[in-house]
Design an enzyme around this catalytic site. Structure first.
Site, PDB file in Angstrom:
ATOM      1  N   TRP A 132     -11.819  85.257  34.808  1.00  0.00           N
ATOM      2  CA  TRP A 132     -12.400  86.599  34.740  1.00  0.00           C
ATOM      3  C   TRP A 132     -11.855  87.512  35.834  1.00  0.00           C
ATOM      4  O   TRP A 132     -11.792  88.720  35.669  1.00  0.00           O
ATOM      5  CB  TRP A 132     -13.929  86.533  34.812  1.00  0.00           C
ATOM      6  N   TRP A 192     -29.007  99.736  35.342  1.00  0.00           N
ATOM      7  CA  TRP A 192     -27.991  98.696  35.528  1.00  0.00           C
ATOM      8  C   TRP A 192     -27.080  99.029  36.710  1.00  0.00           C
ATOM      9  O   TRP A 192     -26.685  98.142  37.468  1.00  0.00           O
ATOM     10  CB  TRP A 192     -27.141  98.530  34.258  1.00  0.00           C
ATOM     11  N   TRP A 233      -9.602  77.000  34.203  1.00  0.00           N
ATOM     12  CA  TRP A 233      -8.987  78.096  33.451  1.00  0.00           C
ATOM     13  C   TRP A 233      -7.580  77.720  33.004  1.00  0.00           C
ATOM     14  O   TRP A 233      -6.849  77.030  33.732  1.00  0.00           O
ATOM     15  CB  TRP A 233      -8.918  79.359  34.318  1.00  0.00           C
ATOM     16  N   ASN A 293     -18.096 100.966  26.019  1.00  0.00           N
ATOM     17  CA  ASN A 293     -18.809  99.852  26.642  1.00  0.00           C
ATOM     18  C   ASN A 293     -18.919  98.635  25.734  1.00  0.00           C
ATOM     19  O   ASN A 293     -18.758  97.497  26.181  1.00  0.00           O
ATOM     20  CB  ASN A 293     -20.209 100.293  27.089  1.00  0.00           C
ATOM     21  N   GLU A 303     -29.274 102.135  31.266  1.00  0.00           N
ATOM     22  CA  GLU A 303     -27.877 102.063  31.701  1.00  0.00           C
ATOM     23  C   GLU A 303     -27.739 102.534  33.155  1.00  0.00           C
ATOM     24  O   GLU A 303     -26.952 101.988  33.929  1.00  0.00           O
ATOM     25  CB  GLU A 303     -26.996 102.922  30.785  1.00  0.00           C
ATOM     26  N   TRP A 331     -17.794  91.778  34.252  1.00  0.00           N
ATOM     27  CA  TRP A 331     -16.880  90.663  34.033  1.00  0.00           C
ATOM     28  C   TRP A 331     -17.562  89.312  34.236  1.00  0.00           C
ATOM     29  O   TRP A 331     -17.337  88.365  33.474  1.00  0.00           O
ATOM     30  CB  TRP A 331     -15.643  90.789  34.941  1.00  0.00           C
TER      31      TRP A 331
END
Length: 437
Positions: A344, A262, A291, A326, A259, A367
Site C-alpha cells: 500500500w 473523517w 507483498w 472517491n 466526510e 490507503w
C-alpha cells in the site's frame, strides 16, 4: 530603526477571511506583516516541475496579495528554508510575535519546533492556533481520555460535542486596518522557483449547496459532474474555511458532514499515532504481509493499463487532472493492494505525488483502509470486484468511456490478473501472515 511588527505566517490557510491565527494577530495592536514561504524542503521532493499544487498555491497567494495591496499592505513571499527566512526577518524587523495555525504532519511538527526555538532565542513569541479542523488532538476522546480508533463512535461523540461556538467564523475583516502598511512586494514567479506555469482550471471556491443536498444519492457515481463538491483541494490549502463548510453541511446533509468528520478523524489518528505518517501500518501485525511488489504490474497500474476499465479510468483521470473520484480511489487502491498484492505504501506515495488535494493523514488513512492495515479498515477478506463496482456505479459506462475510450477495442490490454485467482491468492497470503504464531 527597525520597524516593529507581528508576523502572520500563512501555510495551509490561504485566505484572509475566517482565519484563526490571522484574527488573533490582527487584534494584538501591533502592525501585522503577512508572509508565505515556498519551503524548498518540501518543493525539492516534488518530482513534477509542472506540479499543479504549486500552481494552485501560487494562484491563491496572488489572489491574497491583490486583496492586501488594495489595503495598502503586502505579503512578503519567500523561497527557501523557513529557518533561513526567519533568521533574515529577525534582522530586518523588531518582531513581537509570530502567529500561525497548527499543522499536524511529522515534518511540520519538527519544523515548527525548530522555528519556535529559534524565535525564542531572539525573544520572539511563537503562537499557533487550531484552524484546519473542527476538533483536534484530544478534543474528542473516549470517556477514559484515550483516542478513538473506530470512526462511528468517534463521529457520534464529535456530533454530540458540536455547538455553534465551534462553527463561529473569526471576523478578521473588522481588523484589516491593522495590516502593516508597505509598498507592494513581488511574488517569486513559478519559473524562478524552477516550476512550470501551467494552464489549469481549479474547482470553484463556492460550495454548491445543491450538490451537498443531493450528496447522499449522487456521491458514488463518478460519471456525474456534480456528484461531489470537489472541495478537497480548498480544504487542503485552506482557501475555504472548514467552519463555513461544516455549517452548511450540518444544515443540509449528514453524509457530507461525515466526510468532513473523517478529515478530523484522520488528523486525530496522525496526531496520536505518528507512526502512520512515517510509513508504518497502524496494525503492526500487517507488516508481516508478503507483498509481491511486481514493478511491471505497478507501472501498468500507474499508467491505467491493467485491463480493468474502471481501474484504468481512475488512474488516467488522476494522471490527467490531479483529481480522482472517491469511490474510484477505493476501487484502485483495493485493486493494487489486493489484486496485485503490491505494498500500500507504493500506492500511497504515487497518490502523494499526483493528487491535487493530497493530504498526508487522509491519504494514509485511505490507503491503510484499502489494505486492511489501518484503524477501522475494511476487513482483509473484503476484495472489491471491479466488474461489480462498474455494474453498480458506472452501469452505462459513461465514466469509463470518457477516460478509456478504447476499452472495447483489440488494442486494449487483457486483464493483468484474473479476479477470482487474485482474490484466492490475497486471502491465502493475508491469512498466512496473520495466523497466530
Amino acid at each position: 530603526m527597525k520597524p516593529s511588527v507581528n508576523i502572520i505566517w500563512f501555510r495551509r490557510d490561504l485566505r484572509l477571511s475566517d482565519n484563526a491565527a490571522l484574527y488573533h494577530a490582527l487584534r494584538a495592536d501591533v502592525p501585522v506583516l503577512p508572509i508565505f514561504i515556498f519551503d524548498t524542503t518540501i518543493l525539492n521532493q516534488l518530482q513534477d516541475r509542472a506540479d499543479k499544487r504549486v500552481a494552485f498555491i501560487h494562484a491563491a497567494i496572488t489572489e491574497m496579495q491583490t486583496q492586501l495591496v488594495a489595503m495598502g499592505s503586502s505579503m512578503q513571499v519567500f523561497h527557501g528554508k523557513p529557518m533561513d527566512i526567519f533568521l533574515q526577518l529577525v534582522q530586518l524587523y523588531t518582531i513581537g510575535t509570530v502567529f500561525t495555525n497548527h499543522d499536524y504532519e511529522p515534518y511540520a511538527q519538527e519544523r515548527d519546533t525548530a522555528i519556535a526555538n529559534l524565535l525564542g532565542e531572539a525573544g520572539v513569541d511563537f503562537k499557533t492556533y487550531k484552524d484546519q479542523v473542527i476538533f483536534e488532538k484530544s478534543e474528542v476522546t473516549k470517556d477514559d481520555g484515550k483516542p478513538y480508533t473506530v470512526f462511528t463512535p468517534y463521529s457520534r461523540k464529535w456530533k454530540a460535542k458540536l455547538s455553534a461556538d465551534y462553527l463561529k467564523a473569526y471576523p478578521t475583516e473588522k481588523y484589516f486596518n491593522n495590516f502593516y502598511q508597505q509598498a507592494p512586494t513581488l511574488i517569486p514567479s513559478l519559473a524562478s522557483m524552477n516550476f512550470e506555469s501551467i494552464e489549469t482550471v481549479f474547482p470553484s471556491k463556492q460550495l454548491n449547496e445543491e450538490i451537498v443536498r443531493k450528496y447522499s444519492q449522487n456521491r458514488d457515481f463518478p460519471a456525474l459532474d456534480n456528484g461531489t463538491s470537489k472541495m478537497g483541494v480548498h480544504l487542503r490549502f485552506g482557501t475555504v474555511s472548514i467552519r463555513a463548510l461544516a455549517t452548511i453541511a450540518a444544515g443540509l446533509n449528514e453524509t457530507y458532514l461525515n466526510e468532513l468528520i473523517w478529515r478530523d478523524f484522520y488528523q486525530m489518528i496522525l496526531w496520536h499515532f505518528p507512526k502512520v505518517g512515517k510509513g508504518q501500518a497502524f496494525k503492526a501485525e500487517y507488516e508481516k504481509i508478503k507483498w509481491r511488489n511486481n514493478e511491471e504490474e505497478f507501472k501498468k497500474w500507474c499508467e491505467g493499463k491493467t485491463g480493468y476499465p474502471i481501474v484504468d479510468a481512475g488512474m488516467r483521470e488522476l494522471n490527467t487532472t490531479g483529481f480522482m473520484h472517491n469511490r474510484v480511489r477505493m476501487i484502485v487502491a483495493s485493486f493494487l493492494t489486493k489484486h496485485l498484492l503490491i505494498d500500500w505504501r507504493w500506492g500511497e506515495a504515487y497518490f502523494a505525488n499526483k493528487l491535487l488535494d493530497f493530504d498526508l493523514s487522509a491519504n494514509n488513512g485511505g490507503w491503510q483502509w484499502a489494505a486492511s492495515s489501518g484503524c477501522d479498515a475494511a476487513p482483509y477478506f473484503r476484495v472489491f470486484n471491479p466488474y461489480l463496482q462498474t455494474e453498480k456505479f458506472d452501469k452505462e459506462l459513461k465514466y469509463i468511456k470518457k477516460w478509456v475510450p478504447e476499452f472495447q477495442e483489440f488494442s486494449y490490454p487483457q486483464p493483468i490478473v484474473v479476479h477470482e485467482v487474485a482474490r484466492k491468492r490475497v486471502l491465502e497470503t493475508y491469512a498466512a501472515a496473520l495466523k497466530p504464531s
